[in-house]
Design a protein around this motif. Structure first.
Motif, short mmCIF file in Angstrom:
data_model
loop_
_atom_site.label_atom_id
_atom_site.label_comp_id
_atom_site.label_asym_id
_atom_site.label_seq_id
_atom_site.Cartn_x
_atom_site.Cartn_y
_atom_site.Cartn_z
N THR A 164 0.86 -1.19 0.00
CA THR A 164 0.00 0.00 0.00
C THR A 164 0.89 1.23 0.00
O THR A 164 2.09 1.14 0.23
N SER A 165 0.27 2.35 -0.19
CA SER A 165 1.03 3.59 -0.23
C SER A 165 1.67 3.84 1.13
O SER A 165 1.03 3.71 2.17
N LEU A 166 2.91 4.23 1.09
CA LEU A 166 3.62 4.48 2.33
C LEU A 166 3.38 5.90 2.80
O LEU A 166 3.50 6.84 2.04
N LYS A 167 3.08 6.01 4.05
CA LYS A 167 2.91 7.36 4.59
C LYS A 167 4.27 8.01 4.80
O LYS A 167 4.47 9.19 4.60
N GLN A 170 10.60 7.13 4.77
CA GLN A 170 11.86 6.75 5.38
C GLN A 170 11.90 5.27 5.77
O GLN A 170 12.97 4.73 6.02
N SER A 173 14.32 2.95 4.10
CA SER A 173 15.72 2.78 4.50
C SER A 173 15.94 1.43 5.16
O SER A 173 17.06 0.95 5.26
N TYR B 30 1.37 9.11 14.84
CA TYR B 30 1.84 9.63 13.57
C TYR B 30 1.02 9.09 12.41
O TYR B 30 0.58 9.84 11.53
N GLU B 31 0.83 7.79 12.43
CA GLU B 31 0.15 7.15 11.29
C GLU B 31 -1.28 7.61 11.15
O GLU B 31 -1.79 7.78 10.05
N ARG B 32 -1.95 7.78 12.27
CA ARG B 32 -3.36 8.15 12.20
C ARG B 32 -3.55 9.66 12.21
O ARG B 32 -4.67 10.14 12.32
N ALA B 33 -2.44 10.38 12.15
CA ALA B 33 -2.48 11.84 12.03
C ALA B 33 -3.27 12.49 13.15
O ALA B 33 -4.03 13.44 12.92
N GLN B 37 1.83 16.02 11.20
CA GLN B 37 3.02 15.22 10.94
C GLN B 37 4.30 15.99 11.14
O GLN B 37 5.35 15.40 11.38
N THR B 38 4.23 17.29 11.04
CA THR B 38 5.45 18.06 11.24
C THR B 38 5.89 18.10 12.68
O THR B 38 7.01 18.49 12.98
N SER B 42 12.17 12.27 13.15
CA SER B 42 12.60 10.91 12.83
C SER B 42 13.58 10.42 13.87
O SER B 42 14.50 11.12 14.24
N ARG B 44 15.41 6.53 15.49
CA ARG B 44 15.66 5.12 15.16
C ARG B 44 15.47 4.29 16.42
O ARG B 44 15.97 4.63 17.48
N PRO B 49 13.65 3.10 11.30
CA PRO B 49 13.23 4.50 11.44
C PRO B 49 11.82 4.61 11.99
O PRO B 49 10.89 4.01 11.45
N VAL B 50 11.67 5.35 13.05
CA VAL B 50 10.34 5.54 13.64
C VAL B 50 10.12 7.03 13.82
O VAL B 50 11.02 7.84 13.67
N ARG B 51 8.90 7.35 14.16
CA ARG B 51 8.56 8.75 14.37
C ARG B 51 8.28 8.98 15.84
O ARG B 51 7.61 8.19 16.48
N VAL B 142 2.33 0.19 7.76
CA VAL B 142 1.62 -0.13 6.52
C VAL B 142 0.13 -0.24 6.77
O VAL B 142 -0.69 0.22 5.98
N THR B 145 -2.23 2.74 6.48
CA THR B 145 -2.79 3.22 5.21
C THR B 145 -3.95 2.36 4.74
O THR B 145 -4.75 2.80 3.92
#
Lengths: 493, 245
Positions: A164-167, A170, A173, B30-33, B37-38, B42, B44, B49-51, B142, B145
């Motif tokens: 699916t589309s990646l949000k 990054q 990587s 982050y994923e569910r906004a 997002q700003t 980022s 690790r 990589p995580v937020r 994933v 989304t």
């Protein structure tokens, strides 16, 4: 082979419902696959490594798979594209501004970014329009918009596929991390042809330098071990340790070519790794040992002009321990002096020893000379391996690889009227200020004519007292007349 | 940070899990906004990589919530941990999504034994665990989304479901004496007990499994539930998607 990639991609990317690791009583257990990792995205690099194909072929494979799957069922596979090309600076500014807020595209620019901050004011008045190379990672839905940013597109290809589309781009990587962990055992110098990694034709394996380091270390070890008592071995062990603790320490700015590699290693080690004061006393002793093996005389260490020379900063310190270790070390320094010229006059049994030492020291001299010429900083100082066989091997390798090796003129001596005269090489220290403002001490062998009866002329910095006592110890060999030395009597006969 | 020897004692197991829970909550936000997002930077974690949210109050809140969960976990009374996403006030404040961590399979140990090493730690547990956590993170990002879109200005919370009151080594799971009043569970959400079946709404309208992690003693499952309310919200929100609450 052609279908392998279809299968690989289908398993790893396509199967959206595949969930990994659910316990056996769960109905989802049937989806458990051998690869318990649960790959979600496949980049062209990981595909090329997995299938052992060229990267460009992997890109084709990704495109083909994506094309087929979206034809069958749109939206089943999502692609991320990598676009490379050039764009106008104004466009790049927008890209920079957008970049902070735009999670879609990651902009990697090869031009200096400072440009963008100054550009907004000068947009109209810019005469030179420097093209900016841009590499853009774009999701498939943003592809057209991303393409519009470019003036000229040099290449577009699929970077990765995911279900699916990646949000968050990054996460791609992670593919590289996987490559690093899984395929690290492959030798990049061989694998590059298969995978198509970009290769610098001038690169060669670092082995020679590593062996070179081992060789110089071994020379030092040999000299020391022969000249000194067994009690010295503890300091030798320390030397090894200190040189070992500088693995790959590329001391870039403070490149100290102070005539030997190990003090260089130690100096690098001190600022970079061991900052404790405990290290200082041990370092002092180590340094003094090394210096003794290289310096023409022990006294040189004491009176060395340490004006800002980093290498010699410990010379005053080493003066004290060197004074303490006066007697045994004199042999070593004595060897250094004698070795440069052919021994004519000695009838002692020591001569035999000294000759072998002479050969070794000659080799060492040549090495030092070559080291001086080579401008690259020594990278890795690995552990000192078995030395004997490697020495010969190294010597041949070194002479082979050295293209511009200056032929070392032979040291000549003549004996006339009981005096030795001639030209020979002497290590002199020169302190030079680098372009970066760092003081670099170079110990360079220079030719110098000498005459035996005037030992002061022989070495500028050598106080006579120490020299004479050193000479005196040797007995029949190289005794200097007129120094209150009883042995001088016999040398002239 | 997880202790240097993860999963050798119950305490280290819990601390590893709570680290993971913290990262997971940040990722979910982050994923569910939930937050812009700003406001995430980022980072690790587990070599991935995580937020992570930058807002200090958010971080503080999450840390507090996770430490409360940790306290309960140490008493071995937790059945599930849930991160619930609610609709905004204007849309009725109903739970829309549920990110469930089922920790019922954690070992149950007596109170004084939290630092006693487990009898058998098989293989290279640390590496395996990291890899599984990585896979969970990647799957979580994933899944985000594939879930239906959330309306703006949702809010969230962390909830714990305790184990049913079984005489558990002499310990009561029910928080008797808890200051806040008890509220009975509505029938459609009651769990099966004896003859009664699971409530109709348990499990939500759609369940999306994320991952089951199994590394040494650390065994838990994670899935996402979407509620009926979300369906309703979705149909209502579409025509008025331009409105900002």
């Amino acid at each position: 082979m052609a279908d392998k990639y279809n299968e690989y991609l289908a398993v790893n990317v396509l199967n959206e419902d595949r969930v990994v690791g659910f316990p056996s009583h769960s109905p989802l257990a049937e989806f458990r696959c051998a690869n318990d990792r649960g790959v979600v995205q496949v980049s062209y690099r990981s595909l090329s490594r997995a299938l052992k194909v060229h990267s460009n072929l992997a890109k084709h494979m990704l495109y083909d798979f994506h094309h087929k799957q979206t034809a069958k069922k749109p939206g089943s596979v999502h692609a991320t594209y990598l676009i490379a090309g050039t764009c106008r600076p104004e466009t790049s500014i927008q890209a920079n501004e957008v970049n902070g807020h735009d999670a879609e595209d990651s902009v990697m620019q090869s031009s200096p970014p400072f440009r963008s901050s100054s550009m907004p004011q000068q947009e109209e008045s810019v005469e030179e329009d420097v093209a900016v190379k841009l590499l853009l990672l774009a999701k498939e839905e943003d592809l057209e918009e991303a393409k519009a940013r470019f003036d000229e597109i040099t290449s577009v290809h699929i970077y990765s596929l995911e279900p699916t589309s990646l949000k968050d781009l990054q996460v791609l990587s992670d593919c590289n991390r996987e490559i690093r962990s899984k395929y690290s055992s492959e030798d990049p110098l061989e694998a590059w042809k298969q995978y198509g990694t970009i290769q610098n034709p001038n690169v060669k394996a670092c082995n020679l330098l590593i062996l070179f380091t081992i060789y110089t270390d071994s020379i030092i070890e040999k000299i020391k071990s022969q000249a000194t008592a067994s009690s010295r071995t503890t300091t030798l062990a320390k030397d090894e340790k200190t040189s070992n603790t500088k693995p790959g320490d590329d001391t870039k700015p403070s490149r100290r070519a102070s005539g030997s590699h190990t003090p260089q290693a130690e100096e690098a080690a001190t600022p970079s790794s061991k900052k404790t004061t405990v290290k200082a006393p041990t370092l002092k002793r180590d340094k003094s040992d090394i210096f003794k093996s290289f310096a023409k005389s022990k006294a040189k260490l004491i009176t060395e002009d340490s004006a800002g020379s980093a290498g010699a900063s410990s010379a005053p310190e080493s003066g004290e321990p060197s004074a303490a270790e006066d007697e045994p070390m004199k042999d070593v320094s004595e060897d250094e002096q004698e070795d440069d010229f052919v021994l004519v006059n000695s009838k002692d049994t020591e001569v035999a020893n000294r000759r072998s030492k002479a050969e070794k020291a000659e080799r060492e001299e040549r090495l030092r000379k070559m080291m001086e010429e080579e401008d690259e900083p020594m990278n890795d100082a690995p552990s000192v391996a078995g030395m004997d066989d490697s020495q010969e091997q190294l010597l041949t390798q070194k002479t082979e690889s050295q293209q511009s090796a200056e032929q070392e003129p032979e040291a000549t001596t003549t004996v006339s009227g009981g005096r030795r005269r001639g030209r020979r090489r002497v290590m002199k220290k020169k302190t030079v200020k680098d372009e970066e403002g760092y003081l670099v001490t170079k110990e360079e062998p220079v030719w110098e004519s000498f005459s035996e009866e005037e030992p002061v002329a022989k070495k500028v910095k050598m106080p006579t007292a120490a020299a004479t006592t050193a000479k005196g110890k040797k007995g029949g060999g190289g005794g200097k007349p007129g120094q209150g030395n009883i042995m001088s009597f016999f040398s002239k006969k | 940070m997880a202790s240097s020897a993860p999963l050798t004692t119950y305490a280290s197991l819990i601390s590893t899990f709570t680290d993971f829970l913290t990262v997971a909550i940040h990722t979910i936000l982050y994923e569910r906004a939930i937050y812009p997002q700003t406001s995430f930077l980022s980072a690790r974690k587990y070599n991935y990589p995580v937020r992570q949210s930058r807002h200090p109050k958010v971080c503080q809140w999450i840390n507090d919530a996770v430490s409360a969960v940790e306290a309960e976990l140490l008493t071995c009374s937790v059945d599930r941990v849930a991160v619930v996403i609610y609709a905004p006030e204007s849309l009725g404040n109903k739970p829309l999504e549920l990110f469930m961590f089922d920790v019922s399979r954690f070992p149950v140990i007596p109170a004084g034994e939290t630092t006693t090493p487990f009898e058998q730690t098989s293989g290279n547990v640390a590496v395996d665990l990291e890899e599984q956590f990585r896979a969970t993170m990647s799957k979580l990002s994933v899944c985000g989304t594939s879930l239906k879109h959330l309306p703006a200005s949702c809010t969230f919370t962390v909830a714990i479901e305790l184990k049913d009151d079984e005489p558990n080594k002499g310990r009561l799971n029910a928080p008797i004496g808890h200051p806040q009043p008890w509220v009975p569970v509505p029938p459609n959400l009651q769990r099966s007990r004896g003859a009664r079946k699971d409530g109709a709404d348990l499990g939500g309208v759609k369940t999306t499994p994320v991952r089951a992690v199994e590394a040494g003693e650390c065994v838990f499952e994670m899935w996402i539930e979407e509620g009926k309310a979300k369906q309703n919200v979705a149909t209502r929100a579409e025509p008025s998607s331009g409105e900002v609450v």
